[in-house]
Motif scaffolding. Structure first.
Motif, PDB file in Angstrom:
ATOM      1  N   GLY A 122       0.802  -1.227   0.000  1.00  0.00           N
ATOM      2  CA  GLY A 122       0.000   0.000   0.000  1.00  0.00           C
ATOM      3  C   GLY A 122       0.834   1.275   0.000  1.00  0.00           C
ATOM      4  N   PHE A 127       3.205   6.546  -7.071  1.00  0.00           N
ATOM      5  CA  PHE A 127       1.823   6.100  -6.927  1.00  0.00           C
ATOM      6  C   PHE A 127       0.939   7.126  -7.623  1.00  0.00           C
ATOM      7  CE2 PHE A 127       0.719   9.233  -3.678  1.00  0.00           C
ATOM      8  CZ  PHE A 127       1.973   9.586  -3.206  1.00  0.00           C
ATOM      9  N   GLN A 129      -2.578   9.505  -7.854  1.00  0.00           N
ATOM     10  CA  GLN A 129      -3.660  10.142  -7.103  1.00  0.00           C
ATOM     11  C   GLN A 129      -4.697  10.729  -8.047  1.00  0.00           C
ATOM     12  OE1 GLN A 129      -1.881  13.092  -4.528  1.00  0.00           O
ATOM     13  NE2 GLN A 129      -1.726  11.668  -2.818  1.00  0.00           N
ATOM     14  N   ARG A 260      -3.137  16.456   9.218  1.00  0.00           N
ATOM     15  CA  ARG A 260      -2.658  15.989   7.928  1.00  0.00           C
ATOM     16  C   ARG A 260      -1.163  16.237   7.816  1.00  0.00           C
ATOM     17  NH1 ARG A 260      -4.415  13.302   4.659  1.00  0.00           N
ATOM     18  NH2 ARG A 260      -4.318  14.594   2.829  1.00  0.00           N
ATOM     19  N   LEU A 262       0.561  17.634   5.674  1.00  0.00           N
ATOM     20  CA  LEU A 262       0.980  18.798   4.888  1.00  0.00           C
ATOM     21  C   LEU A 262       0.594  20.048   5.673  1.00  0.00           C
ATOM     22  CD1 LEU A 262      -0.783  16.548   3.029  1.00  0.00           C
ATOM     23  CD2 LEU A 262       0.513  17.696   1.260  1.00  0.00           C
ATOM     24  N   ALA A 282      -5.343   4.471   4.872  1.00  0.00           N
ATOM     25  CA  ALA A 282      -5.954   5.705   4.367  1.00  0.00           C
ATOM     26  C   ALA A 282      -6.137   5.617   2.861  1.00  0.00           C
ATOM     27  CB  ALA A 282      -5.086   6.900   4.722  1.00  0.00           C
ATOM     28  N   LEU A 283      -7.375   5.754   2.430  1.00  0.00           N
ATOM     29  CA  LEU A 283      -7.629   5.776   0.983  1.00  0.00           C
ATOM     30  C   LEU A 283      -7.365   7.172   0.438  1.00  0.00           C
ATOM     31  CD1 LEU A 283     -11.011   3.829   0.787  1.00  0.00           C
ATOM     32  CD2 LEU A 283      -8.818   3.067  -0.103  1.00  0.00           C
ATOM     33  N   GLY A 284      -7.645   8.163   1.265  1.00  0.00           N
ATOM     34  CA  GLY A 284      -7.455   9.532   0.793  1.00  0.00           C
ATOM     35  C   GLY A 284      -7.717  10.515   1.902  1.00  0.00           C
ATOM     36  N   GLY A 285      -7.478  11.771   1.595  1.00  0.00           N
ATOM     37  CA  GLY A 285      -7.717  12.793   2.600  1.00  0.00           C
ATOM     38  C   GLY A 285      -7.654  14.161   1.972  1.00  0.00           C
ATOM     39  N   ALA A 307      -7.296  14.345  -2.057  1.00  0.00           N
ATOM     40  CA  ALA A 307      -6.589  13.432  -2.969  1.00  0.00           C
ATOM     41  C   ALA A 307      -6.836  12.011  -2.492  1.00  0.00           C
ATOM     42  CB  ALA A 307      -5.098  13.737  -2.971  1.00  0.00           C
ATOM     43  N   VAL A 308      -7.080  11.102  -3.436  1.00  0.00           N
ATOM     44  CA  VAL A 308      -7.168   9.676  -3.083  1.00  0.00           C
ATOM     45  C   VAL A 308      -6.074   8.919  -3.810  1.00  0.00           C
ATOM     46  CG1 VAL A 308      -9.530   9.096  -2.424  1.00  0.00           C
ATOM     47  CG2 VAL A 308      -9.015   9.450  -4.805  1.00  0.00           C
ATOM     48  N   ARG A 312      -4.425   2.202  -3.741  1.00  0.00           N
ATOM     49  CA  ARG A 312      -5.118   1.688  -2.547  1.00  0.00           C
ATOM     50  C   ARG A 312      -6.582   1.399  -2.838  1.00  0.00           C
ATOM     51  NH1 ARG A 312      -2.418   5.027   2.418  1.00  0.00           N
ATOM     52  NH2 ARG A 312      -0.272   4.632   1.772  1.00  0.00           N
TER      53      ARG A 312
HETATM   54  P1  AMP Z   1      -1.794  12.333   1.536  1.00  0.00           P
HETATM   55  O1  AMP Z   1      -2.204  13.604   0.924  1.00  0.00           O
HETATM   56  O2  AMP Z   1      -0.357  12.202   1.833  1.00  0.00           O
HETATM   57  O3  AMP Z   1      -2.663  11.942   2.699  1.00  0.00           O
HETATM   58  O4  AMP Z   1      -2.098  11.241   0.410  1.00  0.00           O
HETATM   59  C1  AMP Z   1      -3.399  11.006  -0.036  1.00  0.00           C
HETATM   60  C2  AMP Z   1      -3.554   9.558  -0.409  1.00  0.00           C
HETATM   61  O5  AMP Z   1      -2.576   9.187  -1.382  1.00  0.00           O
HETATM   62  C3  AMP Z   1      -3.312   8.591   0.742  1.00  0.00           C
HETATM   63  O6  AMP Z   1      -4.451   8.445   1.530  1.00  0.00           O
HETATM   64  C4  AMP Z   1      -2.967   7.324  -0.002  1.00  0.00           C
HETATM   65  O7  AMP Z   1      -4.132   6.668  -0.490  1.00  0.00           O
HETATM   66  C5  AMP Z   1      -2.187   7.832  -1.188  1.00  0.00           C
HETATM   67  N1  AMP Z   1      -0.747   7.741  -0.899  1.00  0.00           N
HETATM   68  C6  AMP Z   1       0.030   8.615  -0.244  1.00  0.00           C
HETATM   69  N2  AMP Z   1       1.304   8.209  -0.196  1.00  0.00           N
HETATM   70  C7  AMP Z   1       1.337   7.024  -0.854  1.00  0.00           C
HETATM   71  C8  AMP Z   1       2.377   6.088  -1.157  1.00  0.00           C
HETATM   72  N3  AMP Z   1       3.644   6.304  -0.796  1.00  0.00           N
HETATM   73  N4  AMP Z   1       2.037   4.981  -1.851  1.00  0.00           N
HETATM   74  C9  AMP Z   1       0.777   4.754  -2.250  1.00  0.00           C
HETATM   75  N5  AMP Z   1      -0.241   5.602  -1.987  1.00  0.00           N
HETATM   76  C10 AMP Z   1       0.032   6.717  -1.304  1.00  0.00           C
END
Ligand code: AMP
Length: 430
Positions: A122, A127, A129, A260, A262, A282-285, A307-308, A312
């Motif tokens: 995962g 990856f 988004q 978060r 960021l 986490a699928l997204g946020g 972003a998702v 995942r």
């Molecule tokens: P974030 O904004 O960092 O929370 O990323 C949003 C979503 O992107 C996360 O919930 C994951 O589904 C996906 N994601 C983030 N980092 C990775 C990673 N290194 N590999 C795969 N999916 C990722």
């Protein structure tokens, strides 16, 4: 590959043909819903100045400090492979004066992101988004709209068992008091924190709330939370977001420790979690970022987005018994077989006619192979039908069709074949 090891570096992957149906499926869902929710696609480059993310995402975040791919190009510029999608879109918004267009501006993107993190199930270094942003809408209805878009995507894609968590992380007015309270509290519990959090405490105490280390979890449970320090504007905004979500019948749970990774988030922050994904659940946020546009040199403009991670989402779907896309190869199309000289004269014309009619078709590229060799090839190539142009059948105005899935065959009049295959190829949808 001889002695040279040219295999991919760790953490990045090829997407092989048999995995493509899942990707096309999700991409189609994204396009269909973007049209319905009136979001417009924007495509920005993978390369940006590293400064954009240092400024936008934050110098002290894990993403920028530890995970960003940064390098100097041949002109000595410091560039980065984008680790996330929002800062580039904000950059494009400012660079192209998109604030002069009618607001709110609703944009979405789809594409690869890069983070040098420890690869595991995962989590990879490249990856993909899917994300969306609304610019120029300061009110809670925009937060609700962005969350509605995200949850429509997950539902329409067929993801089961996901949950929405919600929090508010405060604004420049209330956050200083929160950060001070957090620092006071964590300093008093310094020895109980993991080494990373002891550093975070000075740079970014909010992030300690999000630490996954077991030692920190204990301390975090009793720590002050953003909710205790929200100013009245943040409080009423957050209450209105919840009200709107209830009105839309979107279930959510308040997680007072949700923050978060960021720095740009202000006010509403949210995450969607899947119970089927294990550690990386986490699928997204996303959330609100009302100061990022200004920070990146634009006029004061509120923003909210999500972003998702598509890998995942695909992983969660592929674990479901009702996975909505084919996970193996599916037989498709027609293989035009010419068993003799007469058939060979007609073969190219038939392939062309079928393709013009929208029926996926192919033929053998080895000249003059026998009927059995061509049928074997049709089977290996994954065709659903073999269309056999035998001289005897052609003389009677017919062709023979063999259903390679069921192993049955029958003849059809020449003038009916294309229509018949067209209906079959499109599942009778035309
Ligand atoms: P974030 O904004 O960092 O929370 O990323 C949003 C979503 O992107 C996360 O919930 C994951 O589904 C996906 N994601 C983030 N980092 C990775 C990673 N290194 N590999 C795969 N999916 C990722």
């Amino acid at each position: 590959m001889g002695k040279l090891d040219l295999r991919l570096p760790p953490g990045v992957k090829d997407i092989l043909p048999e995995e493509i149906p899942g990707w096309h499926y999700l991409e189609d869902v994204v396009r269909e819903l973007a049209l319905l929710y009136r979001f417009h696609e924007i495509r920005t480059p993978i390369l940006e100045k590293a400064l954009l993310f240092k400024r936008g995402v934050g110098e002290t975040t894990d993403i920028v400090l530890k995970e960003m791919y940064v390098f100097k190009d041949r002109g000595g510029r410091e560039l980065a492979l984008r680790p996330e999608g929002t800062a580039p879109i904000v950059r494009a918004y400012v660079e192209h004066g998109l604030h002069t267009r009618p607001q709110p501006l609703k944009l979405y993107y789809l594409g690869p992101m890069f983070r040098h993190d420890r690869p595991q199930m995962g989590r990879s270094r490249q990856f993909h988004q899917f994300g969306a942003e609304i610019f120029g809408a300061p009110g809670p209805l925009a937060d609700a709209e962005i969350i509605a878009f995200l949850s429509a995507f997950l539902s329409r894609a067929g993801v089961r068992d996901w949950e929405l968590e919600l929090n508010s992380v405060g604004c420049p007015e209330c956050r200083p008091r929160l950060l001070a309270a957090l620092q006071d509290y964590f300093r008093a519990h310094l020895t109980e924190l993991c080494p990373d959090c002891r550093q975070r405490l000075e740079r970014n105490p909010l992030r300690v709330l999000d630490c996954k280390e077991a030692v920190c979890q204990e301390v975090v449970q009793r720590a002050p939370t953003p909710m205790d320090y929200l100013c009245s504007r943040c409080q009423s905004h957050f209450a209105a977001v919840q009200e709107e979500l209830r009105g839309m019948e979107l279930p959510f749970r308040i997680n007072p420790r949700l923050v978060r990774g960021l720095d740009y988030y202000t006010g509403t922050a949210f995450e969607v979690l899947s119970s089927s994904l294990g550690a990386q659940n986490a699928l997204g946020g996303g959330g609100r970022y009302d100061y990022l546009v200004q920070e990146c040199g634009g006029p004061p403009t509120p923003g909210v987005g999500f972003a998702v991670g598509l890998e995942r989402v695909l992983l969660a779907l592929s674990k479901q018994p009702d996975c909505p896309f084919p996970t193996g190869e599916k037989r498709q199309g027609v293989f035009v077989v010419a068993p003799d000289e007469e058939g060979r004269r007609e073969q190219a014309r038939w392939v062309r006619r079928l393709r013009s009619a929208g029926v996926p078709s192919d033929r053998d590229y080895v000249a003059e192979r026998g009927l059995r060799a061509q049928l074997r090839q049709a089977d290996r190539m994954g065709a659903r039908w073999a269309l056999i142009l035998g001289s005897e059948e052609l003389a009677q105005g017919k062709v023979r069709l063999r259903d390679l899935e069921k192993g049955e065959q029958f003849d059809l009049p020449v003038e009916r074949v294309i229509d018949w295959l067209k209906t079959e190829a499109t599942g009778g949808k035309e």
